[in-house]
Design a protein around this motif. Structure first.
Motif, PDB file in Angstrom:
ATOM      1  N   MET A   3       0.782  -1.386   0.056  1.00 12.61           N
ATOM      2  CA  MET A   3      -0.327  -0.535   0.070  1.00 12.61           C
ATOM      3  C   MET A   3       0.687   1.141   0.084  1.00 12.61           C
ATOM      4  O   MET A   3       1.712   1.535   0.723  1.00 12.61           O
ATOM      5  CB  MET A   3      -0.820   0.103   1.424  1.00 12.61           C
ATOM      6  CG  MET A   3      -1.982   1.625   1.825  1.00 12.61           C
ATOM      7  SD  MET A   3      -2.542   1.516   2.857  1.00 12.61           S
ATOM      8  CE  MET A   3      -3.550  -0.476   2.698  1.00 12.61           C
TER       9      MET A   3
ATOM     10  N   VAL B 151       1.256   4.498   1.477  1.00  8.10           N
ATOM     11  CA  VAL B 151       0.688   4.669   2.458  1.00  8.10           C
ATOM     12  C   VAL B 151       0.501   6.594   2.486  1.00  8.10           C
ATOM     13  O   VAL B 151      -0.578   7.500   2.819  1.00  8.10           O
ATOM     14  CB  VAL B 151       1.296   3.876   3.412  1.00  8.10           C
ATOM     15  CG1 VAL B 151       0.033   4.567   5.006  1.00  8.10           C
ATOM     16  CG2 VAL B 151       1.411   3.021   4.442  1.00  8.10           C
TER      17      VAL B 151
ATOM     18  N   VAL C 226      -0.790   2.247  10.427  1.00  9.04           N
ATOM     19  CA  VAL C 226      -0.631   1.534   8.925  1.00  9.04           C
ATOM     20  C   VAL C 226       0.189   0.840   9.153  1.00  9.04           C
ATOM     21  O   VAL C 226       0.994  -0.409   7.940  1.00  9.04           O
ATOM     22  CB  VAL C 226      -1.582   2.239   7.945  1.00  9.04           C
ATOM     23  CG1 VAL C 226      -0.792   1.281   6.765  1.00  9.04           C
ATOM     24  CG2 VAL C 226      -1.939   2.649   7.792  1.00  9.04           C
ATOM     25  N   TRP C 227       2.367   2.165   8.931  1.00 15.61           N
ATOM     26  CA  TRP C 227       3.177   1.554   8.515  1.00 15.61           C
ATOM     27  C   TRP C 227       3.834   0.261   9.664  1.00 15.61           C
ATOM     28  O   TRP C 227       4.213  -0.401   9.916  1.00 15.61           O
ATOM     29  CB  TRP C 227       4.746   2.645   8.896  1.00 15.61           C
ATOM     30  CG  TRP C 227       4.619   3.216   7.421  1.00 15.61           C
ATOM     31  CD1 TRP C 227       3.955   4.950   7.048  1.00 15.61           C
ATOM     32  CD2 TRP C 227       4.885   2.590   6.239  1.00 15.61           C
ATOM     33  NE1 TRP C 227       4.912   5.186   5.293  1.00 15.61           N
ATOM     34  CE2 TRP C 227       5.049   3.830   5.119  1.00 15.61           C
ATOM     35  CE3 TRP C 227       5.828   1.440   5.871  1.00 15.61           C
ATOM     36  CZ2 TRP C 227       5.844   2.866   4.278  1.00 15.61           C
ATOM     37  CZ3 TRP C 227       5.901   1.078   5.034  1.00 15.61           C
ATOM     38  CH2 TRP C 227       6.330   2.141   4.092  1.00 15.61           C
TER      39      TRP C 227
ATOM     40  N   LYS D  18       1.627  -1.499  11.421  1.00 16.15           N
ATOM     41  CA  LYS D  18       1.250  -2.922  11.244  1.00 16.15           C
ATOM     42  C   LYS D  18       2.090  -3.988   9.870  1.00 16.15           C
ATOM     43  O   LYS D  18       2.338  -4.893   9.613  1.00 16.15           O
ATOM     44  CB  LYS D  18      -0.468  -2.464  10.821  1.00 16.15           C
ATOM     45  CG  LYS D  18      -1.090  -2.928  11.605  1.00 16.15           C
ATOM     46  CD  LYS D  18      -2.276  -2.337  10.994  1.00 16.15           C
ATOM     47  CE  LYS D  18      -3.769  -1.309  12.073  1.00 16.15           C
ATOM     48  NZ  LYS D  18      -4.966  -1.776  12.185  1.00 16.15           N
ATOM     49  N   GLN D  19       2.892  -2.796   8.710  1.00 17.94           N
ATOM     50  CA  GLN D  19       3.065  -2.954   8.021  1.00 17.94           C
ATOM     51  C   GLN D  19       4.682  -3.816   8.098  1.00 17.94           C
ATOM     52  O   GLN D  19       4.929  -4.299   7.498  1.00 17.94           O
ATOM     53  CB  GLN D  19       2.931  -2.414   6.966  1.00 17.94           C
ATOM     54  CG  GLN D  19       1.997  -2.402   5.573  1.00 17.94           C
ATOM     55  CD  GLN D  19       1.378  -1.333   4.909  1.00 17.94           C
ATOM     56  OE1 GLN D  19       0.970  -1.104   3.856  1.00 17.94           O
ATOM     57  NE2 GLN D  19       2.797  -0.796   4.207  1.00 17.94           N
ATOM     58  N   SER D  20       4.905  -3.153   8.991  1.00 17.30           N
ATOM     59  CA  SER D  20       6.508  -3.255   9.287  1.00 17.30           C
ATOM     60  C   SER D  20       6.243  -5.336   9.970  1.00 17.30           C
ATOM     61  O   SER D  20       6.916  -5.094  10.268  1.00 17.30           O
ATOM     62  CB  SER D  20       6.625  -2.596  11.052  1.00 17.30           C
ATOM     63  OG  SER D  20       6.231  -2.669  11.990  1.00 17.30           O
ATOM     64  N   ARG D  21       5.011  -5.276  10.545  1.00 17.92           N
ATOM     65  CA  ARG D  21       5.348  -6.973  10.992  1.00 17.92           C
ATOM     66  C   ARG D  21       5.694  -7.112  12.284  1.00 17.92           C
ATOM     67  O   ARG D  21       6.141  -8.407  12.327  1.00 17.92           O
ATOM     68  CB  ARG D  21       6.104  -7.416   9.527  1.00 17.92           C
ATOM     69  CG  ARG D  21       5.098  -7.501   8.059  1.00 17.92           C
ATOM     70  CD  ARG D  21       5.985  -8.768   7.829  1.00 17.92           C
ATOM     71  NE  ARG D  21       5.601  -8.776   5.686  1.00 17.92           N
ATOM     72  CZ  ARG D  21       6.664  -8.964   4.851  1.00 17.92           C
ATOM     73  NH1 ARG D  21       7.131 -10.118   5.227  1.00 17.92           N
ATOM     74  NH2 ARG D  21       5.908  -8.788   3.366  1.00 17.92           N
TER      75      ARG D  21
ATOM     76  N   GLU E  34      10.797   2.632   4.608  1.00 19.22           N
ATOM     77  CA  GLU E  34      10.879   1.601   3.462  1.00 19.22           C
ATOM     78  C   GLU E  34      11.869   1.193   3.331  1.00 19.22           C
ATOM     79  O   GLU E  34      12.092  -0.141   2.933  1.00 19.22           O
ATOM     80  CB  GLU E  34      10.161   3.089   1.708  1.00 19.22           C
ATOM     81  CG  GLU E  34       9.061   3.308   2.051  1.00 19.22           C
ATOM     82  CD  GLU E  34       8.416   3.529   0.553  1.00 19.22           C
ATOM     83  OE1 GLU E  34       9.678   4.031   0.392  1.00 19.22           O
ATOM     84  OE2 GLU E  34       6.811   3.751   0.383  1.00 19.22           O
TER      85      GLU E  34
ATOM     86  N   ASN F  77      12.304  -1.079   7.135  1.00 18.36           N
ATOM     87  CA  ASN F  77      11.823  -2.431   7.432  1.00 18.36           C
ATOM     88  C   ASN F  77      11.945  -3.204   6.073  1.00 18.36           C
ATOM     89  O   ASN F  77      12.197  -4.391   6.663  1.00 18.36           O
ATOM     90  CB  ASN F  77      10.013  -1.444   6.487  1.00 18.36           C
ATOM     91  CG  ASN F  77       9.498  -2.860   6.315  1.00 18.36           C
ATOM     92  OD1 ASN F  77       9.000  -3.158   7.715  1.00 18.36           O
ATOM     93  ND2 ASN F  77       8.396  -2.892   6.246  1.00 18.36           N
TER      94      ASN F  77
END
Length: 231
Positions: free
Chosen positions: A1, A3, A83-84, A86-89, A216, A219
């Protein structure tokens, strides 16, 4: 996504919402001040200047609009960081958020990605002030006024607020009293002007662009490292 794209969609909407909606109220205030039709009068009112009710309605409406926009801006930035995260896992540690979400996300990204919010091209004090203003707006202290004031602790923390009624702040600075005592009887109102809102939106976008570039690259490194060393 992407973001950052969606963050900028929100900031663009907030920007146009304020500029478009505020225009009619600003025009009304200017016409009253300049004694222009339909607010022309040759006499003073019995209980105050002519068109005082119309003036105050427009002024209060601008305040309400500014409050809404700054609250939306704070929410947009929080969503962006969430959101970041969550996307970072990497699971968020909720115990790190007891001093606020900016501190919590700052700790998360510093510990896991070595991203230091203090190194952003925007002062963290500005971001904190957006959040403080939003919190006060959400929990107004008076039923009498449409305006919301800062809390005493906010003034002590901020120093010179960005979102403040300038006339009240100038009067505030002229009082020759200890700050702690004076804050018990007088607190300046929060006022979000077009100038302060637009400059703040630009700063939030700069912060988000910087953070997006940082996360980016870092991560990707973390994901590659975790894939090589599965738990």
């Amino acid at each position: 996504m992407d973001v950052l794209f969606f963050l900028k969609e929100k900031t663009a909407f907030i920007r146009q919402l304020y500029v478009t909606t505020s225009a009619s109220y600003t025009e009304r205030i200017q016409k009253i001040q300049n004694n222009e039709e339909p607010f022309y009068s040759t006499c003073s009112g019995e209980y105050g200047p002519p068109f005082q009710i119309e003036y105050m309605e427009a002024s209060d409406s601008l305040d309400a609009l500014g409050y809404m926009c700054i609250s939306m801006l704070a929410a947009a930035l929080k969503l962006y960081l969430d959101v970041w995260a969550k996307q970072s896992r990497i699971q968020l540690d909720e115990s790190k958020f007891n001093k606020g979400w900016l501190v919590g996300y700052g700790i998360h990204f510093k510990q896991n990605f070595n991203i230091d919010f203090e190194l952003a091209p925007v002062s963290l004090n500005l971001i904190e002030e957006i959040i403080l203003a939003r919190n006060q707006i959400r929990h107004p202290s008076s039923i009498i006024s449409h305006q919301t004031t800062y809390g005493a602790k906010d003034i002590e923390k901020i120093g010179t607020p960005l979102f403040v009624n300038e006339c009240e702040w100038e009067a505030f600075l002229l009082v020759d009293q200890p700050l702690e005592g004076f804050l018990k009887v007088f607190l300046p109102s929060i006022r979000v002007t077009e100038e302060s809102l637009l400059s703040t939106i630009a700063d939030v976008e700069r912060f988000s662009e910087w953070f997006g570039n940082e996360i980016e690259s870092k991560n990707a490194r973390v994901v590659r490292s975790n894939s090589r060393n599965p738990s």
